[in-house]
Design a protein around this motif. Sequence first.
Motif, mmCIF file in Angstrom:
data_model
loop_
_atom_site.group_PDB
_atom_site.id
_atom_site.type_symbol
_atom_site.label_atom_id
_atom_site.label_comp_id
_atom_site.label_asym_id
_atom_site.label_seq_id
_atom_site.Cartn_x
_atom_site.Cartn_y
_atom_site.Cartn_z
ATOM 1 N N GLN A 108 30.174 8.812 48.227
ATOM 2 C CA GLN A 108 31.456 9.242 48.394
ATOM 3 C C GLN A 108 31.694 10.715 47.766
ATOM 4 N N LYS A 109 30.744 11.191 47.164
ATOM 5 C CA LYS A 109 31.211 12.128 46.303
ATOM 6 C C LYS A 109 30.008 13.454 46.923
ATOM 7 N N GLY A 110 29.189 13.317 47.856
ATOM 8 C CA GLY A 110 28.314 13.810 48.761
ATOM 9 C C GLY A 110 26.473 13.737 47.458
ATOM 10 N N ASN A 111 26.568 12.633 46.726
ATOM 11 C CA ASN A 111 25.642 12.493 45.729
ATOM 12 C C ASN A 111 24.656 11.602 46.065
ATOM 13 N N ALA A 112 23.505 12.151 46.717
ATOM 14 C CA ALA A 112 22.411 12.022 46.523
ATOM 15 C C ALA A 112 21.303 11.448 46.203
ATOM 16 N N SER A 113 21.206 11.663 45.243
ATOM 17 C CA SER A 113 20.155 11.461 44.340
ATOM 18 C C SER A 113 19.573 9.998 43.604
ATOM 19 N N LEU A 114 18.086 9.787 43.749
ATOM 20 C CA LEU A 114 17.703 9.957 43.250
ATOM 21 C C LEU A 114 17.279 8.810 42.228
ATOM 22 N N LYS A 115 17.140 7.863 41.053
ATOM 23 C CA LYS A 115 17.105 7.237 40.403
ATOM 24 C C LYS A 115 15.418 6.228 40.640
ATOM 25 N N LEU A 116 14.547 6.858 39.812
ATOM 26 C CA LEU A 116 13.278 6.558 39.518
ATOM 27 C C LEU A 116 13.084 5.077 38.168
#
Length: 244
Positions: A108-116
Amino acid sequence: MYYSVVMRRKEGMTFLCVTLIFFIFMDSQSECLKVVGPGAPLLAVAGEDLILPCSIQSKTSAVDMRVEWFRLDVGNSLVHLYKDHEDKNDGQIVSYKGRTALFKEELQKGNASLKLSAVQVSDEGAYKCLVEAKSWYDDITVNVNVEVLGTHPVITMEGFDNSGGINLACASRGWHPEPQVMWLDREGVTLTAEDTEMDRETEGFSVKSIITVYDSDFNRFYCRLQQKHHMRETDIIISGNVFQ
């Protein structure tokens, strides 16, 4: 009739103006929405977790958008897919199964980061983060380098040379990428190795470095294996009476 023609012209102009305003609005939206990420390659250590940053610069919500992470350097490239408010990873690369996740509360804050999770050597490469809405999309490329620390180096004495020196060998294995090998004396002065072998094996690079040392005031010698951000070192102390 003249009035009718004027009205039609006005209606046509109104439609044209509305159309132009719509496209100007869409262009301004596209300019405002921009996906951003790291400005340099990411460095990961094998076995540890890594976050691949990707976000909408204006912090516009990505909850209703499509977020896709995929590899640029492999065939079946899907790493993670978020679509229609849920993860859809049926076509995911097998080696990534159970190791990828988005931060759902941050979408919802625009954060599309990926955790690997539990990074592997095979994770090294170029990744694309694509964020897509109905009338807009943008993407970035994230490069990942993976370092694997090899075994602790071991120094052994391999014999004597004809001039009274002792041949030392420093060996280690399991490195990725290949490390820089350095020999140093007690004062930290770099010594010149006679030969250094680097072999690529299944589990990484193996290293063997040979040097001849001579009797001195402090017979303490160091072997250092160093990557960009990591290092292993060992030393050996030789009694003076060992030298011929």
